[in-house]
Design a protein around this motif. Structure first.
Motif, PDB file in Angstrom:
ATOM      1  N   ASP A 212      12.989 146.937 117.588  1.00  0.00           N
ATOM      2  CA  ASP A 212      13.569 147.827 118.614  1.00  0.00           C
ATOM      3  C   ASP A 212      13.108 149.259 118.395  1.00  0.00           C
ATOM      4  OD1 ASP A 212      14.881 145.751 119.842  1.00  0.00           O
ATOM      5  OD2 ASP A 212      16.750 146.032 118.704  1.00  0.00           O
ATOM      6  N   ARG A 213      13.041 149.656 117.115  1.00  0.00           N
ATOM      7  CA  ARG A 213      12.569 151.031 116.843  1.00  0.00           C
ATOM      8  C   ARG A 213      11.098 151.181 117.238  1.00  0.00           C
ATOM      9  NH1 ARG A 213      15.960 150.298 112.291  1.00  0.00           N
ATOM     10  NH2 ARG A 213      14.224 149.577 111.006  1.00  0.00           N
ATOM     11  N   LEU A 214      10.274 150.126 116.983  1.00  0.00           N
ATOM     12  CA  LEU A 214       8.866 150.201 117.392  1.00  0.00           C
ATOM     13  C   LEU A 214       8.749 150.304 118.907  1.00  0.00           C
ATOM     14  CD1 LEU A 214       6.972 147.702 115.062  1.00  0.00           C
ATOM     15  CD2 LEU A 214       6.547 150.147 115.304  1.00  0.00           C
ATOM     16  N   LEU A 215       9.526 149.489 119.620  1.00  0.00           N
ATOM     17  CA  LEU A 215       9.483 149.562 121.086  1.00  0.00           C
ATOM     18  C   LEU A 215       9.987 150.904 121.583  1.00  0.00           C
ATOM     19  CD1 LEU A 215      10.652 145.963 122.045  1.00  0.00           C
ATOM     20  CD2 LEU A 215       8.362 146.925 122.234  1.00  0.00           C
ATOM     21  N   ALA A 216      11.020 151.445 120.877  1.00  0.00           N
ATOM     22  CA  ALA A 216      11.502 152.773 121.270  1.00  0.00           C
ATOM     23  C   ALA A 216      10.420 153.831 121.061  1.00  0.00           C
ATOM     24  CB  ALA A 216      12.745 153.125 120.465  1.00  0.00           C
ATOM     25  N   LEU A 217       9.662 153.699 119.932  1.00  0.00           N
ATOM     26  CA  LEU A 217       8.554 154.625 119.697  1.00  0.00           C
ATOM     27  C   LEU A 217       7.475 154.444 120.764  1.00  0.00           C
ATOM     28  CD1 LEU A 217       8.266 154.423 115.810  1.00  0.00           C
ATOM     29  CD2 LEU A 217       9.015 156.372 117.154  1.00  0.00           C
ATOM     30  N   ALA A 218       7.227 153.196 121.178  1.00  0.00           N
ATOM     31  CA  ALA A 218       6.249 152.968 122.249  1.00  0.00           C
ATOM     32  C   ALA A 218       6.709 153.618 123.546  1.00  0.00           C
ATOM     33  CB  ALA A 218       6.029 151.465 122.446  1.00  0.00           C
ATOM     34  N   GLU A 219       7.999 153.518 123.849  1.00  0.00           N
ATOM     35  CA  GLU A 219       8.525 154.136 125.055  1.00  0.00           C
ATOM     36  C   GLU A 219       8.403 155.662 124.974  1.00  0.00           C
ATOM     37  OE1 GLU A 219      10.000 154.171 128.830  1.00  0.00           O
ATOM     38  OE2 GLU A 219       9.437 152.427 127.609  1.00  0.00           O
ATOM     39  N   ARG A 220       8.730 156.211 123.802  1.00  0.00           N
ATOM     40  CA  ARG A 220       8.577 157.663 123.623  1.00  0.00           C
ATOM     41  C   ARG A 220       7.116 158.064 123.707  1.00  0.00           C
ATOM     42  NH1 ARG A 220      11.549 159.013 118.178  1.00  0.00           N
ATOM     43  NH2 ARG A 220      10.614 161.047 118.654  1.00  0.00           N
ATOM     44  N   THR A 221       6.187 157.217 123.199  1.00  0.00           N
ATOM     45  CA  THR A 221       4.754 157.507 123.290  1.00  0.00           C
ATOM     46  C   THR A 221       4.307 157.531 124.748  1.00  0.00           C
ATOM     47  OG1 THR A 221       4.396 156.485 121.131  1.00  0.00           O
ATOM     48  CG2 THR A 221       2.480 156.737 122.565  1.00  0.00           C
ATOM     49  N   ALA A 252      -0.898 152.866 121.151  1.00  0.00           N
ATOM     50  CA  ALA A 252      -0.673 154.275 120.801  1.00  0.00           C
ATOM     51  C   ALA A 252      -1.994 154.979 120.516  1.00  0.00           C
ATOM     52  CB  ALA A 252       0.257 154.361 119.596  1.00  0.00           C
ATOM     53  N   ALA A 253      -2.959 154.288 119.862  1.00  0.00           N
ATOM     54  CA  ALA A 253      -4.251 154.902 119.571  1.00  0.00           C
ATOM     55  C   ALA A 253      -5.012 155.206 120.860  1.00  0.00           C
ATOM     56  CB  ALA A 253      -5.069 153.973 118.663  1.00  0.00           C
ATOM     57  N   VAL A 254      -5.007 154.294 121.831  1.00  0.00           N
ATOM     58  CA  VAL A 254      -5.677 154.532 123.121  1.00  0.00           C
ATOM     59  C   VAL A 254      -5.035 155.710 123.843  1.00  0.00           C
ATOM     60  CG1 VAL A 254      -6.134 153.523 125.379  1.00  0.00           C
ATOM     61  CG2 VAL A 254      -6.409 152.137 123.319  1.00  0.00           C
ATOM     62  N   CYS A 794      -0.679 166.011 122.476  1.00  0.00           N
ATOM     63  CA  CYS A 794      -1.473 165.461 121.371  1.00  0.00           C
ATOM     64  C   CYS A 794      -0.691 165.490 120.066  1.00  0.00           C
ATOM     65  CB  CYS A 794      -2.779 166.246 121.221  1.00  0.00           C
ATOM     66  SG  CYS A 794      -3.961 165.965 122.561  1.00  0.00           S
ATOM     67  N   ALA A 795       0.006 166.620 119.811  1.00  0.00           N
ATOM     68  CA  ALA A 795       0.801 166.711 118.580  1.00  0.00           C
ATOM     69  C   ALA A 795       1.926 165.685 118.572  1.00  0.00           C
ATOM     70  CB  ALA A 795       1.364 168.126 118.442  1.00  0.00           C
ATOM     71  N   ALA A 796       2.590 165.537 119.727  1.00  0.00           N
ATOM     72  CA  ALA A 796       3.684 164.562 119.793  1.00  0.00           C
ATOM     73  C   ALA A 796       3.162 163.148 119.598  1.00  0.00           C
ATOM     74  CB  ALA A 796       4.401 164.688 121.138  1.00  0.00           C
ATOM     75  N   LEU A 797       1.999 162.847 120.214  1.00  0.00           N
ATOM     76  CA  LEU A 797       1.434 161.502 120.064  1.00  0.00           C
ATOM     77  C   LEU A 797       1.015 161.245 118.619  1.00  0.00           C
ATOM     78  CD1 LEU A 797      -0.674 161.217 123.350  1.00  0.00           C
ATOM     79  CD2 LEU A 797       1.457 160.038 122.797  1.00  0.00           C
ATOM     80  N   THR A 798       0.450 162.275 117.962  1.00  0.00           N
ATOM     81  CA  THR A 798       0.091 162.113 116.546  1.00  0.00           C
ATOM     82  C   THR A 798       1.328 161.865 115.691  1.00  0.00           C
ATOM     83  OG1 THR A 798      -1.813 163.580 116.878  1.00  0.00           O
ATOM     84  CG2 THR A 798      -1.064 163.212 114.608  1.00  0.00           C
ATOM     85  N   ARG A 799       2.378 162.641 115.966  1.00  0.00           N
ATOM     86  CA  ARG A 799       3.615 162.457 115.197  1.00  0.00           C
ATOM     87  C   ARG A 799       4.225 161.071 115.446  1.00  0.00           C
ATOM     88  NH1 ARG A 799       5.613 166.518 116.974  1.00  0.00           N
ATOM     89  NH2 ARG A 799       6.955 165.715 118.633  1.00  0.00           N
ATOM     90  N   LEU A 800       4.257 160.649 116.693  1.00  0.00           N
ATOM     91  CA  LEU A 800       4.801 159.319 117.002  1.00  0.00           C
ATOM     92  C   LEU A 800       3.942 158.209 116.419  1.00  0.00           C
ATOM     93  CD1 LEU A 800       5.864 159.905 120.717  1.00  0.00           C
ATOM     94  CD2 LEU A 800       7.377 159.597 118.764  1.00  0.00           C
ATOM     95  N   ALA A 801       2.607 158.427 116.384  1.00  0.00           N
ATOM     96  CA  ALA A 801       1.731 157.415 115.792  1.00  0.00           C
ATOM     97  C   ALA A 801       2.011 157.260 114.302  1.00  0.00           C
ATOM     98  CB  ALA A 801       0.266 157.791 116.035  1.00  0.00           C
ATOM     99  N   ARG A 802       2.223 158.413 113.613  1.00  0.00           N
ATOM    100  CA  ARG A 802       2.565 158.322 112.186  1.00  0.00           C
ATOM    101  C   ARG A 802       3.895 157.592 111.992  1.00  0.00           C
ATOM    102  NH1 ARG A 802       0.460 163.719 111.966  1.00  0.00           N
ATOM    103  NH2 ARG A 802       2.594 164.542 112.134  1.00  0.00           N
ATOM    104  N   GLN A 803       4.891 157.897 112.851  1.00  0.00           N
ATOM    105  CA  GLN A 803       6.176 157.199 112.738  1.00  0.00           C
ATOM    106  C   GLN A 803       6.014 155.700 112.990  1.00  0.00           C
ATOM    107  OE1 GLN A 803       8.956 159.085 115.357  1.00  0.00           O
ATOM    108  NE2 GLN A 803       8.816 161.082 114.349  1.00  0.00           N
ATOM    109  N   ALA A 804       5.191 155.343 113.994  1.00  0.00           N
ATOM    110  CA  ALA A 804       4.987 153.930 114.289  1.00  0.00           C
ATOM    111  C   ALA A 804       4.297 153.232 113.129  1.00  0.00           C
ATOM    112  CB  ALA A 804       4.185 153.779 115.580  1.00  0.00           C
ATOM    113  N   GLU A 805       3.285 153.897 112.522  1.00  0.00           N
ATOM    114  CA  GLU A 805       2.612 153.289 111.370  1.00  0.00           C
ATOM    115  C   GLU A 805       3.578 153.111 110.202  1.00  0.00           C
ATOM    116  OE1 GLU A 805      -0.625 155.860 110.567  1.00  0.00           O
ATOM    117  OE2 GLU A 805      -1.800 155.281 112.324  1.00  0.00           O
ATOM    118  N   ALA A 806       4.405 154.159 109.940  1.00  0.00           N
ATOM    119  CA  ALA A 806       5.379 154.029 108.848  1.00  0.00           C
ATOM    120  C   ALA A 806       6.377 152.917 109.127  1.00  0.00           C
ATOM    121  CB  ALA A 806       6.117 155.365 108.654  1.00  0.00           C
TER     122      ALA A 806
END
Length: 1001
Positions: A212-221, A252-254, A794-806
């Motif tokens: 659910d957290r990953l999907l939430a991060l995807a939605e935020r992305t 998220a990378a795309v 770009c900064a938000a996407l980078t931050r969300l990508a790091r959160q998704a990877e973690a």
């Protein structure tokens, strides 16, 4: 464990004390416990269980008050005493349930006696019993530890209830599991199942929460990327799907790549907009500077014209400044003359005022004459000081005599008031004492009424319970009568159907014959004349239904009998507590006591206030006596003091009359003389001041006229008119300086060449340049805003990508743990595909125990059935079981047919000895499971009536063989044939005053 004796007092159906000698009954190894229905056979077993564990078996368990016999006298307490040997120790357990007993002494009614227990041990060396404990908890723990079984296990192993094991034979796997779980205590295995299930649910929740957290991060992305990810589809996996993390990271990378490209394009647009903005700003500044120079030149020309028009005014300012400076040289003389004039006018006013206050003879007197007259008056004032002191002393004496008179009047009033109050003292004290005595009498009566009020309320409550219980008892008696009739009818019908079935049993056996198959009775393979069922033949199903109906009717009768016994016990207690009075009479009596008690209690509450009032009155009496005595002493002292004051006052009056003369008092004469002296002194001083100021004014006029002539003025007044103060000088100089500064500034600005050149150019237009700059700035802000938005995206996407990877890294171990725990939980719960037989862990353990029980039971069943039947354990799922789990199946192998079938297909007699064998086998296994505690005394309850003679002989032989292990077996039954086969018997006899026991040895 061996039972020695059991002593019953007021227990169940036994009204008097009864003793059961198990040592005598056990000497033959096998004994019979028999008697009519309801006599109390099962109550003997209940008493054994109650003595050991403090409660009766199973469904018969209830509160201690229900164990008391209806036949026992009120003063006899219910008690059970059991002697037994267990673990090599001879113990005696005594228990009393909670019960009602009469109140001690002359008090009426009942109180609840708490449950009590005693445990004692026999000391063989001293030959005496030693007390061990009186604690219910300690005795229960000690008995459970020594016997090695809890109450449920004891009731299944020692008392052997056949009905329960018959149901056990016909039960499904779930019901068998519940019973075996209680006996073998497999709760730890069930706890393992529950623990694994909890771990699985917890791990599943953690994995789903991570997804659910990953999907939430995807939605935020998606929200942060905006149009940068519009052309790329979002992940379609749901929470719990294995590939969700990879899909979210790829998407998220795309989105991040598209955002970076849009950010670079926005940066180039910002640079171009900033260049256009700088050019527009420079153009605006040039137009503003041209406008400033043109306006500056025009302003300079206007100021030059204004100066030319004010030149005459400037010349007047310069002439006025010159006259003012000449007048400044005359200013000191003017100031001296003005000061002398002011002083002279003030002295003249003071001189006129003082002359008006003098007598006519002194109005024209000089300063020396006035001073001499003042000196003579002040000499006369010095002679009046002693007379003034005497006059003040005379006033003090008069005030003191007035104070003495006031004190005398106050003391007279005090003595009179005290005399009046003390005259009434005896009657006042008598009233207070009577008030205290009345409160004391009310307190005594309130205590007496309170002691009567609580018993009256208790009798009223008991009467209400008595009336209600009487109605309930009548209804219960009617229900018992109906239940007894129904049970009797059902029993007669069952016995009738049973006899009819036994009469036609040959037809039932013949129905099972088939050509070529051996007969189960004679073994022949040919059946020339099989019996035929006659009219009205009863089959096995009809008999079983009739037997079940009788069982239900008998249970209803037993419940009705128990309810009626309990109601009668409670009714007797309520009748004893309430007596024969009606509820209305007892309620009226209680209300009357309550009213009398409330009145007496209210009157008794006045005790404290009455005593305080008496204490205050006695204090007032003492104070009044003291006040009267002190007033008399003060009156005597005042008389002597007043006489001394009168003598002193007469002497002072003669002296004061001589000194004050015509004045009203010495002080008045002193004030009059002092006022005259002060008036003469002031007049002399004003005369001297008037003469001095006139001389100084004349001298100042001469000096002023000389100074004005020297300064060039015709008269001193011309000089005074031309004079300016500091403010006037500064204002005039400021005007002159301002005109000169303005003239210099205008001349300087007329010499500026750039302003003159700008004036020659066309008029400036900065508004048009301002419009162009505003457009350029708007374009620059839009470009900058777009760039900032792209950069933040770009900064938000980078931050969300790091959160998704973690989150994906953290979720990996959780998913592995969930898969491992889910496999274990499914395996122990029997839901996994790896568990082919769908056996739960607890069922697996119980299946092993059931296999042991079946093996132990087969040894006896084989003998009872003459080698025909064998009990076997089955872990196969039955047909049509659906999702039910296997592992607790119980089958019987019929050696006559060679087939294995379910135990529920056994007949009534077969079910009895099969359940008996199962009970004995279970007793052996549970005994071994409990630690190998030896059980020397067993009881078998009912079921022998369903056996024929041959089978009954086999069963008796099996039970009799238990003596080989030094056991004694008690059979609880009312079957008449057993009395002929078993010589040692314990008979329970119904009597009018309660049941009694009789030993037949």
């Amino acid at each position: 464990m061996r039972l020695h004796s059991l002593l019953l007092t007021a227990f169940g159906p036994f009204g008097a004390t009864q003793k059961v000698d198990f040592d005598a009954l056990s000497s033959g190894g096998l004994f019979l416990l028999h008697g009519p229905t309801g006599a109390g056979k099962t109550s003997v077993l209940d008493a054994v269980c109650f003595a050991l564990y403090g409660s009766v078996p199973g469904a018969r368990e209830g509160r201690g008050l229900t164990l008391r016999s209806d036949h026992a006298p009120p003063g006899v307490l219910t008690e059970v005493v059991l002697e037994l040997t267990v673990g090599g120790r001879r113990l005696a357990v005594t228990r009393r349930p909670a019960q009602l007993r009469p109140k001690k002494g002359r008090r009426t009614g009942f109180v609840t006696e708490k449950a009590q227990s005693w445990l004692s041990e026999y000391d063989a060396q001293t030959g005496q019993w030693q007390a061990l404990s009186r604690s219910h908890q300690e005795i229960g723990e000690e008995i459970t530890q020594l016997v090695g079984m809890n109450r449920e296990q004891f009731c299944q192993v020692v008392l052997l209830p056949q009905g329960d094991f018959a149901r056990f034979l016909r039960a499904d796997a779930e019901a068998r599991g519940k019973l075996l779980g209680k006996l073998f205590d497999t709760r730890r295995f069930a706890a393992v199942e529950e623990r694994l299930a909890d771990l699985r649910r917890t791990a599943e929740q953690q994995v789903k929460a991570g997804d659910d957290r990953l999907l939430a991060l995807a939605e935020r992305t998606a929200e942060a990327a905006g149009p940068a990810a519009a052309d790329w589809p979002r992940p379609e996996e749901r929470p719990g799907d294995p590939g969700l993390a990879a899909s979210v990271l790829t998407w998220a990378a795309v989105a991040r790549s598209g955002a970076v490209e849009r950010r670079d394009i926005a940066a180039w647009a910002v640079a171009a907009a900033e260049s256009r903005q700088a050019a527009a700003r420079r153009a605006l500044e040039e137009q503003r500077e041209l406008l400033r120079l043109q306006e500056r030149y025009a302003d300079t020309r206007r100021r030059a014209d204004a100066l030319d028009s004010r030149r005459e005014e400037y010349e007047r300012w310069c002439a006025r400044q010159k006259q003012a400076r000449a007048a400044d040289r005359v200013a000191p003389a003017l100031a001296v003359r003005d000061a002398a004039d002011r002083e002279h006018r003030a002295a003249a006013r003071a001189y006129e005022d003082s002359r008006a206050q003098l007598p006519p003879a002194l109005m024209d007197a000089g300063a020396d004459q006035l001073a001499e007259r003042e000196r003579r008056i002040r000499q006369e004032l010095g002679g009046l000081d002693a007379a003034r002191r005497a006059e003040r002393r005379s006033a003090d004496i008069a005030a003191e005599r007035a104070a003495l008179d006031r004190e005398a009047r106050a003391d007279d009033e005090l003595r009179q008031d005290a005399d009046d109050w003390l005259a009434e003292w005896d009657s006042v004290r008598q009233r207070h004492q009577e008030r205290i005595e009345a409160a004391q009498e009310a307190a005594t009566r309130a205590g007496h009424l309170e002691s009567q009020l609580e018993p009256a309320r208790a009798r009223l409550d008991a009467a209400r319970r008595r009336d209600g219980l009487a109605e309930q008892a009548d209804l219960a008696a009617q229900e018992l009568q109906a239940a007894g009739t129904a049970a009797g009818d059902a029993r007669e019908r069952w016995l009738d159907l049973r006899e009819r079935r036994l009469s036609g049993i040959a037809a039932e056996l013949a129905a099972q014959l088939a050509d070529g198959e051996a007969c189960k009775v004679c073994g022949a393979t040919e059946h020339p004349a099989p019996a035929r069922a006659g009219a009205g033949h009863v089959d096995r199903t009809a008999e079983q239904e009739a037997e079940a109906e009788y069982g239900r009717a008998d249970e209803s009768r037993a419940r009705a009998e128990s309810d009626l016994s309990r109601l009668r016990e409670n009714l007797a207690a309520a009748q004893a507590a309430a007596g024969d009075a009606s509820v209305a009479e007892l309620a009226a009596h209680a209300q009357e006591l309550q009213r009398d008690y409330a009145t007496a209690h209210a009157r008794a509450g006045d005790m404290h206030a009455a005593r305080e009032a008496l204490d205050r009155a006695e204090g007032e009496y003492t104070r009044r006596l003291e006040d009267r005595e002190q007033a008399a002493r003060r009156s005597a002292a005042r008389t002597s003091h007043r006489e001394a004051l009168d003598r002193e006052l007469a002497a002072l009056a003669q002296e004061l009359t001589r000194v004050r003369g015509e004045a009203g008092s010495v002080e008045e004469r002193f004030g009059l003389l002092r006022h005259r002296a002060e008036l003469l002194a002031g007049a002399a001083e004003t005369v001297r001041a008037y003469e001095a100021t006139a001389q100084r004014l004349k001298e100042a006029d001469g000096v002023l006229a000389d100074a004005a002539f020297k300064a060039g003025f015709v008269t001193p007044q011309d000089a005074a008119d031309a004079l300016l103060d500091d403010v006037g000088h500064r204002d005039l100089q400021h005007r002159i300086d301002a005109w000169q500064s303005e003239r210099a500034a205008v001349a300087e600005r007329l010499r500026e060449s750039d302003a003159a050149e700008a004036a020659a150019r066309p008029a400036a237009d900065p508004q048009e340049a301002r419009v162009a700059l505003d457009a350029a700035e708007r374009a620059q802000r839009d470009a900058t805003s777009a760039y900032d938005s792209a950069r933040e995206r770009c900064a938000a996407l980078t931050r969300l990508a790091r959160q998704a990877e973690a989150e994906a890294h953290r979720l990996g171990p959780l998913r592995e743990e969930y898969e491992r725990v889910a496999r274990l939980a499914g395996l122990t719960a029997g839901t996994s595909a790896d568990n082919e037989r769908r056996m739960r862990l607890e069922s697996y353990v119980l299946a092993a125990r059931l296999e042991q029980v079946a093996a132990a039971a087969t040894a006896r069943l084989h003998r009872m059935s003459d080698g025909r039947y064998t009990l076997v354990h089955s872990d196969e799922r039955t047909a049509g079981s659906g999702t039910r789990r296997a592992g607790l199946g119980l089958h019987v192998v019929d050696s006559w047919t060679g087939r294995e079938r379910d135990t529920s297909t056994l007949s009534g007699g077969e079910t009895f000895f099969a359940s008996l064998a199962l009970a004995l086998g279970l007793a052996d296994v549970v005994t071994d499971e409990a630690g190998g505690v030896r059980l020397d005394t067993l009881f078998i309850d009912e079921g022998f009536g369903s056996l024929d003679e041959a089978t009954l002989d086999e069963v008796i032989d099996v039970l009799d063989a238990l003596r080989e292990r030094n056991r004694s077996v008690g059979i609880v039954s009312h079957v008449a044939d057993l009395r002929q086969r078993i010589g040692t018997r314990l008979e329970i006899v119904k009597e009018r005053n309660g049941s009694a026991v009789r030993h037949h040895l």
